[in-house]
Scaffold this motif. Structure first.
Motif, PDB file in Angstrom:
ATOM      1  N   TYR A  43       0.824  -1.209   0.000  1.00 47.86           N
ATOM      2  CA  TYR A  43       0.000   0.000   0.000  1.00 47.86           C
ATOM      3  C   TYR A  43       0.861   1.263   0.000  1.00 47.86           C
ATOM      4  O   TYR A  43       0.578   2.217  -0.722  1.00 47.86           O
ATOM      5  CB  TYR A  43      -0.939  -0.011   1.211  1.00 47.86           C
ATOM      6  CG  TYR A  43      -1.796   1.215   1.317  1.00 47.86           C
ATOM      7  CD1 TYR A  43      -2.848   1.425   0.437  1.00 47.86           C
ATOM      8  CD2 TYR A  43      -1.543   2.180   2.277  1.00 47.86           C
ATOM      9  CE1 TYR A  43      -3.641   2.560   0.518  1.00 47.86           C
ATOM     10  CE2 TYR A  43      -2.324   3.313   2.372  1.00 47.86           C
ATOM     11  CZ  TYR A  43      -3.373   3.499   1.494  1.00 47.86           C
ATOM     12  OH  TYR A  43      -4.142   4.622   1.581  1.00 47.86           O
ATOM     13  N   TYR A  46       2.358   1.716  -3.415  1.00 47.01           N
ATOM     14  CA  TYR A  46       1.320   2.240  -4.303  1.00 47.01           C
ATOM     15  C   TYR A  46       1.114   3.733  -4.090  1.00 47.01           C
ATOM     16  O   TYR A  46       1.030   4.506  -5.050  1.00 47.01           O
ATOM     17  CB  TYR A  46       0.019   1.472  -4.077  1.00 47.01           C
ATOM     18  CG  TYR A  46      -1.163   2.073  -4.784  1.00 47.01           C
ATOM     19  CD1 TYR A  46      -1.298   1.954  -6.158  1.00 47.01           C
ATOM     20  CD2 TYR A  46      -2.142   2.768  -4.084  1.00 47.01           C
ATOM     21  CE1 TYR A  46      -2.379   2.521  -6.818  1.00 47.01           C
ATOM     22  CE2 TYR A  46      -3.224   3.336  -4.725  1.00 47.01           C
ATOM     23  CZ  TYR A  46      -3.339   3.205  -6.090  1.00 47.01           C
ATOM     24  OH  TYR A  46      -4.408   3.779  -6.733  1.00 47.01           O
ATOM     25  N   GLN A  47       1.046   4.151  -2.827  1.00 46.31           N
ATOM     26  CA  GLN A  47       0.860   5.567  -2.525  1.00 46.31           C
ATOM     27  C   GLN A  47       2.032   6.402  -3.012  1.00 46.31           C
ATOM     28  O   GLN A  47       1.843   7.505  -3.555  1.00 46.31           O
ATOM     29  CB  GLN A  47       0.664   5.783  -1.021  1.00 46.31           C
ATOM     30  CG  GLN A  47      -0.666   5.320  -0.507  1.00 46.31           C
ATOM     31  CD  GLN A  47      -1.794   6.177  -1.002  1.00 46.31           C
ATOM     32  OE1 GLN A  47      -1.653   7.361  -1.257  1.00 46.31           O
ATOM     33  NE2 GLN A  47      -2.945   5.568  -1.152  1.00 46.31           N
ATOM     34  N   LEU A  49       4.115   5.710  -5.460  1.00 46.88           N
ATOM     35  CA  LEU A  49       4.115   5.746  -6.923  1.00 46.88           C
ATOM     36  C   LEU A  49       3.005   6.645  -7.455  1.00 46.88           C
ATOM     37  O   LEU A  49       3.180   7.328  -8.459  1.00 46.88           O
ATOM     38  CB  LEU A  49       3.956   4.338  -7.492  1.00 46.88           C
ATOM     39  CG  LEU A  49       5.132   3.394  -7.299  1.00 46.88           C
ATOM     40  CD1 LEU A  49       4.791   2.010  -7.826  1.00 46.88           C
ATOM     41  CD2 LEU A  49       6.382   3.941  -7.948  1.00 46.88           C
ATOM     42  N   ARG A  50       1.908   6.656  -6.761  1.00 48.08           N
ATOM     43  CA  ARG A  50       0.770   7.494  -7.182  1.00 48.08           C
ATOM     44  C   ARG A  50       1.086   8.974  -6.984  1.00 48.08           C
ATOM     45  O   ARG A  50       0.692   9.803  -7.791  1.00 48.08           O
ATOM     46  CB  ARG A  50      -0.454   7.108  -6.371  1.00 48.08           C
ATOM     47  CG  ARG A  50      -1.711   7.715  -6.870  1.00 48.08           C
ATOM     48  CD  ARG A  50      -2.898   7.033  -6.246  1.00 48.08           C
ATOM     49  NE  ARG A  50      -4.073   7.820  -6.569  1.00 48.08           N
ATOM     50  CZ  ARG A  50      -5.017   8.125  -5.722  1.00 48.08           C
ATOM     51  NH1 ARG A  50      -4.964   7.652  -4.496  1.00 48.08           N
ATOM     52  NH2 ARG A  50      -6.042   8.840  -6.088  1.00 48.08           N
ATOM     53  N   ALA A  51       1.811   9.301  -5.912  1.00 49.31           N
ATOM     54  CA  ALA A  51       2.192  10.686  -5.661  1.00 49.31           C
ATOM     55  C   ALA A  51       3.217  11.157  -6.684  1.00 49.31           C
ATOM     56  O   ALA A  51       3.356  12.348  -6.910  1.00 49.31           O
ATOM     57  CB  ALA A  51       2.743  10.827  -4.244  1.00 49.31           C
ATOM     58  N   ASN A  52       3.940  10.218  -7.288  1.00 52.53           N
ATOM     59  CA  ASN A  52       4.881  10.483  -8.371  1.00 52.53           C
ATOM     60  C   ASN A  52       5.996  11.444  -7.933  1.00 52.53           C
ATOM     61  O   ASN A  52       6.455  12.264  -8.715  1.00 52.53           O
ATOM     62  CB  ASN A  52       4.153  11.006  -9.600  1.00 52.53           C
ATOM     63  CG  ASN A  52       4.976  10.847 -10.859  1.00 52.53           C
ATOM     64  OD1 ASN A  52       5.972  10.123 -10.852  1.00 52.53           O
ATOM     65  ND2 ASN A  52       4.584  11.503 -11.912  1.00 52.53           N
TER      66      ASN A  52
END
Length: 57
Positions: A43, A46-47, A49-52
């Motif tokens: 998780y 994922y967070q 990578l999503r925040a980039n």
């Protein structure tokens, strides 16, 4: 892209460590804790990578 590669290396390392530990110590509470830790690790990856990489958590 660097976050993805290093994240996957980190996940693989933790999986290897916890997998070896679970291979030798077969206790239900330990299995539950390891599954929860792996879920939190994935998780968090994922967070991040999503925040980039823009600092927004």
């Amino acid at each position: 892209m660097t976050n993805l590669i290093t994240g996957l290396i980190g996940v693989a390392g933790v999986c290897a460590f916890l997998g070896i530990m679970l291979w030798w110590i077969k206790a239900v509470p330990l299995i539950i804790i390891c599954v929860l830790v792996m879920g939190l690790l994935i998780y968090d990856l994922y967070q991040s990578l999503r925040a980039n990489g823009n600092g927004a958590g």
